[in-house]
Design a protein around this motif. Sequence first.
Motif, mmCIF file in Angstrom:
data_model
loop_
_atom_site.group_PDB
_atom_site.id
_atom_site.type_symbol
_atom_site.label_atom_id
_atom_site.label_comp_id
_atom_site.label_asym_id
_atom_site.label_seq_id
_atom_site.Cartn_x
_atom_site.Cartn_y
_atom_site.Cartn_z
ATOM 1 N N PRO A 100 0.792 -1.233 0.000
ATOM 2 C CA PRO A 100 0.000 0.000 0.000
ATOM 3 C C PRO A 100 0.827 1.288 0.000
ATOM 4 N N LYS A 101 1.951 1.293 0.671
ATOM 5 C CA LYS A 101 2.781 2.502 0.723
ATOM 6 C C LYS A 101 4.235 2.090 0.693
ATOM 7 N N PRO A 102 5.156 2.916 0.340
ATOM 8 C CA PRO A 102 4.973 4.225 -0.273
ATOM 9 C C PRO A 102 4.696 4.132 -1.766
ATOM 10 N N LYS A 103 4.149 5.206 -2.298
ATOM 11 C CA LYS A 103 3.829 5.296 -3.719
ATOM 12 C C LYS A 103 4.919 6.040 -4.473
ATOM 13 N N ALA A 104 5.831 6.642 -3.733
ATOM 14 C CA ALA A 104 6.943 7.397 -4.329
ATOM 15 C C ALA A 104 8.135 7.318 -3.395
ATOM 16 N N TYR A 105 9.309 7.321 -3.999
ATOM 17 C CA TYR A 105 10.548 7.257 -3.228
ATOM 18 C C TYR A 105 11.499 8.356 -3.692
ATOM 19 N N PRO A 106 12.232 8.957 -2.766
ATOM 20 C CA PRO A 106 13.338 9.808 -3.202
ATOM 21 C C PRO A 106 14.478 8.905 -3.684
ATOM 22 N N VAL A 107 15.171 9.357 -4.701
ATOM 23 C CA VAL A 107 16.332 8.640 -5.219
ATOM 24 C C VAL A 107 17.544 9.447 -4.779
ATOM 25 N N VAL A 108 18.479 8.783 -4.099
ATOM 26 C CA VAL A 108 19.601 9.498 -3.502
ATOM 27 C C VAL A 108 20.943 8.908 -3.923
ATOM 28 N N ASP A 109 21.939 9.768 -3.855
ATOM 29 C CA ASP A 109 23.329 9.375 -4.052
ATOM 30 C C ASP A 109 24.096 9.978 -2.883
ATOM 31 N N GLU A 110 24.601 9.116 -2.004
ATOM 32 C CA GLU A 110 25.282 9.549 -0.780
ATOM 33 C C GLU A 110 24.408 10.494 0.048
ATOM 34 N N GLY A 111 23.118 10.164 0.138
ATOM 35 C CA GLY A 111 22.182 10.941 0.931
ATOM 36 C C GLY A 111 21.614 12.159 0.234
ATOM 37 N N ARG A 112 22.211 12.558 -0.871
ATOM 38 C CA ARG A 112 21.743 13.740 -1.611
ATOM 39 C C ARG A 112 20.708 13.349 -2.651
ATOM 40 N N LEU A 113 19.700 14.177 -2.767
ATOM 41 C CA LEU A 113 18.622 13.915 -3.707
ATOM 42 C C LEU A 113 19.101 14.030 -5.150
ATOM 43 N N VAL A 114 18.765 13.025 -5.971
ATOM 44 C CA VAL A 114 19.041 13.090 -7.407
ATOM 45 C C VAL A 114 17.748 12.947 -8.212
ATOM 46 N N GLY A 115 16.639 12.632 -7.553
ATOM 47 C CA GLY A 115 15.350 12.524 -8.224
ATOM 48 C C GLY A 115 14.334 11.833 -7.344
ATOM 49 N N ILE A 116 13.152 11.597 -7.910
ATOM 50 C CA ILE A 116 12.147 10.762 -7.236
ATOM 51 C C ILE A 116 11.595 9.787 -8.271
ATOM 52 N N ILE A 117 11.074 8.678 -7.775
ATOM 53 C CA ILE A 117 10.452 7.681 -8.639
ATOM 54 C C ILE A 117 9.084 7.352 -8.050
ATOM 55 N N THR A 118 8.071 7.289 -8.901
ATOM 56 C CA THR A 118 6.700 7.024 -8.456
ATOM 57 C C THR A 118 6.188 5.738 -9.087
ATOM 58 N N ARG A 119 5.060 5.278 -8.604
ATOM 59 C CA ARG A 119 4.433 4.095 -9.191
ATOM 60 C C ARG A 119 4.156 4.320 -10.672
ATOM 61 N N ARG A 120 3.726 5.511 -11.013
ATOM 62 C CA ARG A 120 3.429 5.827 -12.420
ATOM 63 C C ARG A 120 4.700 5.704 -13.271
#
Length: 138
Positions: A100-120
Amino acid sequence: MELLTIASYMNKRPVTFRVDDPVAHAVEKLLRSNQIGGPVLDAEKKVIGWISEQDCLKKMIESSYHCESAALVEDMMRTDVLSLPANASILDVAQQMLQPKPKAYPVVDEGRLVGIITRRDILKAIDVHLSACYVKTA
């Protein structure tokens, strides 16, 4: 299916938030972006939380009863954020997203955000690679 990674399908410019953003501002950003949620970043662009439409909706309902609107992102963000590396497998993430969850995840490199990925995004990636298997009917 060849090894597909989320790096090719993630949103590389997601809407992000700061702890001192007012909830109303966060809601406006989510509505304009069509994202279902987004990462909360510190000054070094490291993910320290996540805020979702559901979190915002809950806070807005509470605010409507008390006619308050001074809440900040830090008052409602989740800090137990699950994140993924950019080289994670699309199929492995798809399996995780069957829950059921999560529907989206942050994508990280060494803790730093590089993007997000969703179910869509995951659904689109799998669809692209399976399109040759679909039987086309007129």
